[in-house]
Design a protein around this motif. Structure first.
Motif, PDB file in Angstrom:
ATOM      1  N   ASN A  22       1.486  -1.319  -0.064  1.00 58.73           N
ATOM      2  CA  ASN A  22       0.083  -0.049   0.242  1.00 58.73           C
ATOM      3  C   ASN A  22       0.431   0.893   0.135  1.00 58.73           C
ATOM      4  OD1 ASN A  22       0.152  -1.288   2.649  1.00 58.73           O
ATOM      5  ND2 ASN A  22      -0.468   0.776   2.960  1.00 58.73           N
ATOM      6  N   PRO A  23       0.203   2.888  -0.147  1.00 59.46           N
ATOM      7  CA  PRO A  23       1.668   3.447  -0.371  1.00 59.46           C
ATOM      8  C   PRO A  23       1.450   4.277   0.778  1.00 59.46           C
ATOM      9  CG  PRO A  23      -0.460   3.734  -1.831  1.00 59.46           C
ATOM     10  CD  PRO A  23      -0.691   2.406  -1.376  1.00 59.46           C
ATOM     11  N   PHE A  46      -9.998  -2.070 -10.532  1.00 58.59           N
ATOM     12  CA  PHE A  46      -8.250  -1.895 -10.302  1.00 58.59           C
ATOM     13  C   PHE A  46      -8.164  -2.265  -8.527  1.00 58.59           C
ATOM     14  CE2 PHE A  46      -9.434   0.973 -14.223  1.00 58.59           C
ATOM     15  CZ  PHE A  46      -8.872   0.139 -14.926  1.00 58.59           C
ATOM     16  N   PHE A  47      -6.876  -2.108  -8.519  1.00 60.03           N
ATOM     17  CA  PHE A  47      -6.424  -2.605  -7.285  1.00 60.03           C
ATOM     18  C   PHE A  47      -4.407  -1.696  -7.266  1.00 60.03           C
ATOM     19  CE2 PHE A  47      -4.664  -6.070  -9.152  1.00 60.03           C
ATOM     20  CZ  PHE A  47      -3.947  -6.795  -8.227  1.00 60.03           C
ATOM     21  N   ARG A  48      -4.013  -1.568  -6.246  1.00 59.52           N
ATOM     22  CA  ARG A  48      -2.654  -0.177  -6.015  1.00 59.52           C
ATOM     23  C   ARG A  48      -1.785  -1.356  -5.733  1.00 59.52           C
ATOM     24  NH1 ARG A  48      -4.281   5.059  -4.577  1.00 59.52           N
ATOM     25  NH2 ARG A  48      -5.505   3.508  -3.122  1.00 59.52           N
ATOM     26  N   LEU A  49      -0.428  -1.044  -6.318  1.00 58.50           N
ATOM     27  CA  LEU A  49       0.811  -1.829  -5.903  1.00 58.50           C
ATOM     28  C   LEU A  49       2.329  -0.829  -5.436  1.00 58.50           C
ATOM     29  CD1 LEU A  49       0.971  -4.772  -8.084  1.00 58.50           C
ATOM     30  CD2 LEU A  49      -0.401  -4.797  -5.302  1.00 58.50           C
ATOM     31  N   SER A  50       2.216  -0.400  -4.819  1.00 56.12           N
ATOM     32  CA  SER A  50       3.088   0.867  -4.010  1.00 56.12           C
ATOM     33  C   SER A  50       4.888  -0.640  -4.206  1.00 56.12           C
ATOM     34  CB  SER A  50       3.646   1.185  -2.566  1.00 56.12           C
ATOM     35  OG  SER A  50       4.375   2.068  -2.451  1.00 56.12           O
ATOM     36  N   THR A  51       6.120  -0.130  -4.713  1.00 53.00           N
ATOM     37  CA  THR A  51       7.250  -0.541  -4.336  1.00 53.00           C
ATOM     38  C   THR A  51       8.182   0.389  -3.595  1.00 53.00           C
ATOM     39  OG1 THR A  51       7.582   0.705  -6.893  1.00 53.00           O
ATOM     40  CG2 THR A  51       7.130  -1.557  -6.146  1.00 53.00           C
ATOM     41  N   MET A  52       7.452   1.642  -2.933  1.00 55.65           N
ATOM     42  CA  MET A  52       8.335   2.454  -1.736  1.00 55.65           C
ATOM     43  C   MET A  52       8.439   1.947  -0.792  1.00 55.65           C
ATOM     44  SD  MET A  52       5.396   5.295  -0.973  1.00 55.65           S
ATOM     45  CE  MET A  52       4.577   5.972  -2.453  1.00 55.65           C
ATOM     46  N   GLY A  53       9.496   2.544   0.496  1.00 55.37           N
ATOM     47  CA  GLY A  53       9.752   1.922   0.954  1.00 55.37           C
ATOM     48  C   GLY A  53      11.020   0.218   1.382  1.00 55.37           C
ATOM     49  N   VAL A  89       0.326  -7.095   1.877  1.00 56.67           N
ATOM     50  CA  VAL A  89      -0.668  -5.906   2.254  1.00 56.67           C
ATOM     51  C   VAL A  89      -1.046  -5.333   0.783  1.00 56.67           C
ATOM     52  CG1 VAL A  89      -2.123  -3.920   3.187  1.00 56.67           C
ATOM     53  CG2 VAL A  89      -1.184  -6.114   4.243  1.00 56.67           C
ATOM     54  N   VAL A  90      -1.948  -5.246  -0.544  1.00 59.16           N
ATOM     55  CA  VAL A  90      -1.958  -4.663  -1.347  1.00 59.16           C
ATOM     56  C   VAL A  90      -3.208  -3.200  -0.525  1.00 59.16           C
ATOM     57  CG1 VAL A  90      -1.140  -6.116  -2.787  1.00 59.16           C
ATOM     58  CG2 VAL A  90      -3.761  -6.168  -2.439  1.00 59.16           C
ATOM     59  N   ALA A 134       6.547   4.954  -7.757  1.00 60.44           N
ATOM     60  CA  ALA A 134       6.863   4.563  -6.307  1.00 60.44           C
ATOM     61  C   ALA A 134       4.955   3.322  -6.254  1.00 60.44           C
ATOM     62  CB  ALA A 134       7.119   5.115  -5.736  1.00 60.44           C
ATOM     63  N   LEU A 135       4.602   3.741  -7.649  1.00 58.67           N
ATOM     64  CA  LEU A 135       2.804   3.136  -7.292  1.00 58.67           C
ATOM     65  C   LEU A 135       2.598   2.491  -8.330  1.00 58.67           C
ATOM     66  CD1 LEU A 135       0.135   3.859  -4.775  1.00 58.67           C
ATOM     67  CD2 LEU A 135      -0.257   3.650  -7.795  1.00 58.67           C
ATOM     68  N   THR A 136       1.894   1.237  -8.605  1.00 56.69           N
ATOM     69  CA  THR A 136       0.876   0.804 -10.073  1.00 56.69           C
ATOM     70  C   THR A 136       0.202   0.209  -9.669  1.00 56.69           C
ATOM     71  OG1 THR A 136       3.735  -0.038 -10.530  1.00 56.69           O
ATOM     72  CG2 THR A 136       1.414  -0.889 -12.172  1.00 56.69           C
TER      73      THR A 136
END
Length: 372
Positions: A16-17, A341-348, A329-330, A304-306
């Motif tokens: 999650n973002p 849609f759903f969202r996926l963060s790659t930050m952290g 956790v998405v 950072a997010l898709t």
């Protein structure tokens, strides 16, 4: 789980973002000594945090940061409130958080014009140029840098240049971008930049900040504030001149934020951004291989997010539950993207192994496979 049902000792990969996964150093810093916020030790801590937050925003000696105990929305509301009673605000809206800027301004009683472009629509600077040309009463422009409702990155430097040509000021919501995406208050000509301790700065949620020029902060004390707690002029005078916060802050979060800022400054925005991009590229390649569609054109995607389209026959609720059982956790999509849609963060603090494990689990959960 602990005896009380809390997830003690378990690690979820937070895609999650924000809040994001944090480092052991940041989590450990929360255990700093009990400290009175009116003592010189906290004054020193607060000053260091303000200085480092300014640096991570690209500020120079002319700039400073005011730190608030509150989420990024608190700092954003405080920054929107700088528009004077005699002024007006042009809000550039191409997603949920652009609309939030408009809602905040409206609630504060600010005359506001909303340039509504549609979700995921790239911002054309010429549209902003024309809107400012026909309405000289619009003294300020507000825009979101990383619009996390869609995963789109807006070109705030180009919009700041347009605002400068018209002699207007710009407020930038950099809550989900500062620390990893290329945003620099001095280089880009931004007047008010809003950030948070969490997200790309990898601190704990609960602190936020506004970075601007000393002269702009000082000028606020000559105006009637729009809020009591979120009065930036009040906070600036207290932090800059009295050396103490205006109100009781969250002291442990300051400890954690300083540690996070030290790590962010040591890594550098370019290097952290490259780390996030490697993860995003790995994730997006895997999603494409699974036949999943991403609505935002690659040229406009934030690192950072898709945003991802849900496959037919699979609801977000079922997907979220199944992934969480596996440790991931998405995030749901919002409003216009909700349901599809759903969202996926790659930050952290995550790594390639986390991405590969997620993709492997996701592959098992797609239609044709059993979802618990």
């Amino acid at each position: 789980m602990s005896a009380h049902g809390s997830p003690v000792g378990r690690r979820w990969v937070l895609m999650n973002p924000g809040p994001v996964n944090t480092s052991e150093e940041v989590r450990a810093a929360l255990g700093g000594p009990d400290l009175c916020h009116r003592e010189p030790e906290f004054t020193s801590l607060m000053s260091r945090v303000r200085h480092k937050a300014t640096a991570v925003c690209g500020g120079n000696a002319e700039h400073t940061a005011v730190v608030l105990t509150g989420s990024g929305t608190a700092a954003l509301e405080a920054a929107v409130g700088v528009v004077p009673d005699t002024g007006g605000l042009l809000v550039v809206d191409n997603g949920h958080y652009g609309r939030r800027l408009y809602e905040i301004a409206t609630l504060l009683g600010i005359r506001c014009v909303r340039l509504e472009l549609g979700w995921g629509t790239p911002i054309e600077p010429d549209l902003v140029d024309r809107a400012l040309a026909v309405d000289p009463g619009l003294t300020h422009v507000a825009v979101v840098h990383h619009e996390t409702s869609t995963g789109m990155l807006n070109d705030v430097a180009a919009l700041a240049a347009v605002a400068r040509r018209h002699g207007r000021r710009i407020v930038v919501d950099a809550i989900s971008s500062v620390g990893a995406e290329p945003v620099d208050i001095a280089r880009d000509g931004i007047d008010w930049l809003v950030g948070t301790a969490n997200k790309c700065l990898e601190g704990m949620p609960g602190l936020s900040f506004v970075c601007a020029a000393h002269t702009d902060f000082a000028e606020l004390r000559r105006r009637a504030p729009r809020s009591y707690y979120l009065d930036l002029g009040r906070h600036y005078q207290a932090q800059e001149h009295a050396g103490a916060p205006a109100f009781t802050p969250s002291v442990p979060l300051f400890y954690a934020f300083e540690t996070a800022l030290d790590l962010a400054l040591a890594e550098g925005t370019v290097t952290r951004g490259a780390r996030y991009l490697r993860l995003a590229d790995r994730l997006r390649a895997g999603l494409s291989a699974l036949g999943l569609r991403m609505p935002v054109h690659p040229r406009h995607r934030a690192i950072a997010l898709t945003a991802v389209e849900l496959p037919e026959g699979l609801t977000f609720e079922r997907l979220h539950r199944a992934l969480k059982d596996e440790g991931f956790v998405v995030y749901a999509a919002q409003e216009q993207f909700a349901g599809g849609f759903f969202r996926l963060s790659t930050m952290g603090a995550m790594d390639e192994k986390d991405i590969d494990s997620f993709l492997a689990v996701l592959a098992r959960l797609l239609p044709g496979q059993e979802v618990r």
